[in-house]
Design an enzyme around this catalytic site. Structure first.
Site, PDB file in Angstrom:
ATOM      1  N   HIS A 194      49.401  -9.037  -6.741  1.00 28.57           N
ATOM      2  CA  HIS A 194      49.547  -8.591  -5.359  1.00 28.57           C
ATOM      3  C   HIS A 194      50.439  -9.537  -4.548  1.00 28.57           C
ATOM      4  CE1 HIS A 194      45.965  -6.336  -6.581  1.00 28.57           C
ATOM      5  NE2 HIS A 194      46.068  -5.597  -5.506  1.00 28.57           N
ATOM      6  N   GLU A 246      50.195   6.604  -2.909  1.00 30.00           N
ATOM      7  CA  GLU A 246      48.746   6.506  -3.071  1.00 30.00           C
ATOM      8  C   GLU A 246      48.112   6.074  -1.748  1.00 30.00           C
ATOM      9  OE1 GLU A 246      48.679   3.661  -6.256  1.00 30.00           O
ATOM     10  OE2 GLU A 246      49.710   5.038  -7.594  1.00 30.00           O
ATOM     11  N   PHE A 291      56.194  -1.317 -11.659  1.00 33.88           N
ATOM     12  CA  PHE A 291      56.898  -1.355 -12.941  1.00 33.88           C
ATOM     13  C   PHE A 291      56.969  -0.008 -13.640  1.00 33.88           C
ATOM     14  CE2 PHE A 291      55.773  -5.647 -11.811  1.00 33.88           C
ATOM     15  CZ  PHE A 291      57.041  -6.200 -11.817  1.00 33.88           C
ATOM     16  N   GLN A 304      52.051   0.869  -3.623  1.00 34.06           N
ATOM     17  CA  GLN A 304      51.027   0.166  -2.835  1.00 34.06           C
ATOM     18  C   GLN A 304      51.253  -1.353  -2.776  1.00 34.06           C
ATOM     19  OE1 GLN A 304      46.578   0.646  -3.734  1.00 34.06           O
ATOM     20  NE2 GLN A 304      47.118   2.324  -2.370  1.00 34.06           N
ATOM     21  N   PHE A 305      51.662  -1.919  -3.892  1.00 30.11           N
ATOM     22  CA  PHE A 305      52.059  -3.321  -3.941  1.00 30.11           C
ATOM     23  C   PHE A 305      53.235  -3.405  -4.913  1.00 30.11           C
ATOM     24  CE2 PHE A 305      47.706  -3.672  -2.559  1.00 30.11           C
ATOM     25  CZ  PHE A 305      47.689  -4.769  -1.701  1.00 30.11           C
ATOM     26  N   LEU A 358      47.240   8.906  -8.833  1.00 33.13           N
ATOM     27  CA  LEU A 358      47.524   7.496  -9.078  1.00 33.13           C
ATOM     28  C   LEU A 358      48.494   7.365 -10.252  1.00 33.13           C
ATOM     29  CD1 LEU A 358      44.729   4.773  -9.400  1.00 33.13           C
ATOM     30  CD2 LEU A 358      47.106   4.505 -10.054  1.00 33.13           C
ATOM     31  N   GLU A 418      52.529   5.697 -10.640  1.00 33.93           N
ATOM     32  CA  GLU A 418      53.761   5.236 -10.021  1.00 33.93           C
ATOM     33  C   GLU A 418      54.998   5.859 -10.664  1.00 33.93           C
ATOM     34  OE1 GLU A 418      51.160   3.376 -10.566  1.00 33.93           O
ATOM     35  OE2 GLU A 418      50.653   2.616  -8.591  1.00 33.93           O
TER      36      GLU A 418
END
Ligand SMILES: Cc1ncc(C[n+]2csc(CCOP(=O)(O)OP(=O)(O)O)c2C)c(N)n1
Ligand SMILES: [Mg+2]
Lengths: 359, 364
Positions: free
Chosen positions: A162, A62, A121, A115-116, A91, A93
């Site tokens: 984050h 992303e 998950f 991204q983080f 978007l 994961e």
């Protein structure tokens, strides 16, 4: 590579394939440039190097293409290698991970960015059920040479999800390598090692030190091995073990104690799975005392695994109990209370003094 | 089930960008207090948003996702819901949360990095905002199932961004809402961007509303900057969900006039002309023009209302800045209903560490 560490692994298993100099691609690597880089720039440099060298490498995730990543780790890749190889995904994961598994099974080398870490998950099903098992399941017919990069860890006053450090969750999965650099030079070498590794590697980037101290790096394409701890500093009295951002606090502690005549051996685990216990055992055989520091919650953390292995293999070397300095077994607090959660210099120093005072 | 099916997606708009009328107005438009509440809440939302950005820029608050230009959607969600309904919001829904009883100060408290900002005054059973994208959607169908099983006449409203529609959670939730006839309304804030990724890179679907068709539920697209269309669509959908257990999806077309969050710089990836063009369509001025045309508004009223809103913001800021720090034990005390004895030692360590930090003035 540069000399702020010494790799003390006895066996030199070959994960660090030497780069092919007569590479395809646009980037000419005959004359290695040398640059001062912070950690995130070193990652960027390694990505550029490997995309130029190996046309099978693709980068996806992303905001990685047009925006160059929210931390700018993938800056300039799209411009240099085109939107065929540098892909902004929708978007999702789970999609990013499954897509990477599929690509990797057919000869590409995907480098996916989550991204983080807090958003990994939905990707775990693909990573755990498939990436980690493809080689085993097909008895080597299909493989999964992919890298999943994710920024992780606290200390940047970010919103919820984050700031966590859940490396132990990943390290628990057989078949996944988990690699964590703690400096710009090691980020460069370890990322190249991760990309060239023939199996899936999770590459966790300690974002608190993304823009900390710059280091001089030769952009020579030299990978670092993925199964070797780095002894950052040699010492006689105690072995201090850590990884990621916390290495900088550990170095400070070692400096301060050195001034007081206490000699600490500092080991950066760097490849938290599989774990290079040989280096750690060698060190503890010498010092007889050990403290392990990590940001992740204490229970079920990798510190516990290291301590257990010390109990199994080094009981007679130990002069004191092994102590862990870690995050608490609680949800990572939001920014206002974050400092209370994060282990720091004081906590590490206190644990070391306790261990030194024992017996 | 066999054979070709034909579908179409309706687009609802009453006010064009100049605040001119496209369609005969819905009946509720005669409810002047409601109409004025829509306007005042949008203005409040904008002022609160400006203040939040200012607090972040001056180091008094953390990262914050602005809702600039998207106020109509959340305001209409808040006003269309009944108190007993349940809101499952996403992070650009502070206006709806405030209408439903959250104190404006909680916006600053939450984004200031303090868990008490998720407390929502402890009064409602609304869920807190969800940071992991789209995860609220499957929870929302769980909430709707619970309401239905418990025989309540309450409806769930759940919102998300356009990027969130790319996650499986979105289709999973809508699919179940269809199969189980759940009392739920899905609202998409389609602000055309998911950080740097434009909608065209999320989907080739001409509308997001049409994704409802695949789930067998109703899908409608509205002009998300036209508060009349948004309120009309959401309130009718809530009514159908309440009376007939009919779920629906509403795609509200708007535009993110701000950066993604204060940590983002959209000028890196977004064309300045595109941004400028969308300023012509923003909802607050559009609705103000409408109020003038209806003879409901004048400069004096505007001034009085601005002062009222400013007062609310000032109070929120001073409440936020005056808020005492939470006790250190709060980082572990809410983990379980009762502290497991195994965590007692760590709780004691937390208190010791806090003392050490305070006496040193430095965590190191
Ligand atoms: C699962 C997950 N992945 C990634 C992120 C990081 N992230 C935060 S907001 C965002 C974009 C969301 O776009 P959209 O759904 O359109 O909502 P908008 O912010 O535009 O309102 C991303 C990728 C996240 N919060 N959660
Ligand atoms: Mg969006």
């Amino acid at each position: 590579m540069s000399a702020n560490f010494s790799a003390t692994k006895p066996s030199q298993a070959g994960t660090s394939t030497a780069p092919t100099r007569e590479s395809s691609g646009t980037h000419t690597t005959t004359e290695a440039e040398t640059k001062d880089c912070v950690l995130v720039e070193a990652i960027n440099m390694a990505l550029h190097y490997e995309m130029a060298r190996d046309p099978a490498v693709v980068v996806l995730g992303e905001d990685v293409a047009s925006n160059g990543g929210v931390f700018r780790a993938t800056l300039g890749l799209k411009q240099a290698y085109g939107s065929e190889r540098v892909l902004d995904t929708p978007l999702a994961e789970g999609l990013i991970a499954g897509l990477s598994v599929g690509m990797a099974s057919q000869g590409l080398k995907p480098i996916a960015e989550i991204q983080f870490m807090g958003f990994m998950f939905a990707a775990l099903e693909q990573l755990i059920c498939h990436a980690a098992r493809m080689r085993n399941r097909t008895r080597g017919r299909l493989t999964c040479p992919l890298v999943v990069r994710m920024p992780f860890g606290g200390g940047i006053h970010a919103p919820e999800h984050h700031s966590e450090s859940t490396e132990a969750l990943l390290a628990h999965i057989p078949g996944l390598r988990v690699v964590i650099p703690s400096s710009a030079t090691r980020a460069y070498g370890l990322l190249l090692g991760a990309i060239r590794d023939p199996d899936p590697v999770i590459f966790l980037e300690p974002k608190r030190i993304y823009r900390a101290q710059a280091q001089r790096i030769d952009n020579d394409g030299q990978a670092l091995p993925l199964d070797t701890c780095f002894t950052l500093r040699e010492g006689e009295d105690l072995t201090l073990i850590s990884w990621g951002a916390l290495i900088s606090e550990c170095s400070q502690v070692a400096d301060q104690l050195h001034a007081q005549g206490i000699s600490v051996e500092l080991i950066d685990v760097a490849t938290v799975s599989p774990l290079d216990m040989a280096t750690i055992l060698q060190s503890v055989a010498k010092t007889g005392r050990c403290v392990i520091a990590h940001e992740a919650p204490k229970s079920g953390g990798i510190g516990g695994e290291i301590a257990a292995q010390l109990a199994e293999h080094a009981l007679l070397d130990l002069k004191a109990p092994v102590l862990r300095v870690a995050g608490y077994d609680t949800v990572m607090p939001y920014a206002k209370q974050e400092a209370l959660y994060l282990p720091g210099v004081v906590d590490i120093t206190r644990a070391i003094q306790q261990v030194l005072a024992f017996g | 089930m066999r054979g070709r099916q034909q579908f179409s997606i309706h687009f609802l708009q009453y006010l064009d960008p100049q605040g001119k009328l496209d369609l005969p107005l819905p009946e509720w438009i005669t409810d002047t207090p409601l109409v004025l509440a829509i306007y005042e809440n949008m203005v409040l939302a904008r002022l609160l948003d400006q203040k939040a950005v200012a607090l972040q820029r001056t180091g008094q608050m953390g990262t914050y996702p602005s809702i600039l230009g998207q106020e109509a959607i959340s305001v209409c969600i808040g006003l269309a819901m009944a108190k007993r309904d349940v809101l499952v919001p996403y992070y650009r829904d502070a206006p709806a949360q405030i209408i439903r009883g959250m104190s404006p100060a909680e916006v600053f408290i939450y984004w200031g990095g303090d868990e008490r900002g998720g407390n929502l005054n402890g009064a409602s059973r609304d869920l807190p905002i969800c940071v992991p994208i789209a995860t609220q959607l499957t929870q929302a169908v769980g909430v709707a199932t619970a309401l239905k099983m418990q025989g309540e006449e309450a409806v769930v409203v759940v919102s998300c961004g356009d990027g969130a529609t790319s996650k499986g959670d979105f289709m999973e939730a809508m699919n179940l809402a269809g199969v189980w006839d759940l009392p739920i309304v899905f609202v998409i804030n389609n602000n055309r961007w998911a950080i740097s990724v434009p909608l065209a890179q999320q989907t080739r679907a001409a509308t997001l509303a049409q994704k409802a068709i695949a789930a067998g539920i109703e899908g409608l697209q509205v002009d998300g900057n036209d508060p009349i269309a948004v309120y009309e669509a959401i309130s009718k959908a809530i009514q159908r969900a309440r009376e007939d257990q009919q779920p629906a999806l509403i795609e509200a077309l708007t535009y993110r006039l701000c950066d993604h969050t204060t940590a983002d710089d959209a000028s890196r990836y977004r064309d300045a002309d595109e941004l400028k063009a969308h300023w012509q369509e923003e909802p607050v001025l559009r609705f103000q023009q409408f109020l003038h045309q209806q003879g409901l508004w004048d400069a004096d009223r505007e001034k009085a209302m601005q002062q009222r809103c400013q007062q609310v913001i000032d109070t929120a800021v001073s409440d936020y800045l005056a808020l005492e720090a939470e006790p250190p034990s709060a980082i572990i005390d809410y983990l379980h209903a009762f502290l497991p004895y195994a965590l007692e030692t760590q709780r004691a360590e937390i208190l010791l560490k806090d003392n050490a930090i305070k006496s040193q003035g430095d965590r190191k």
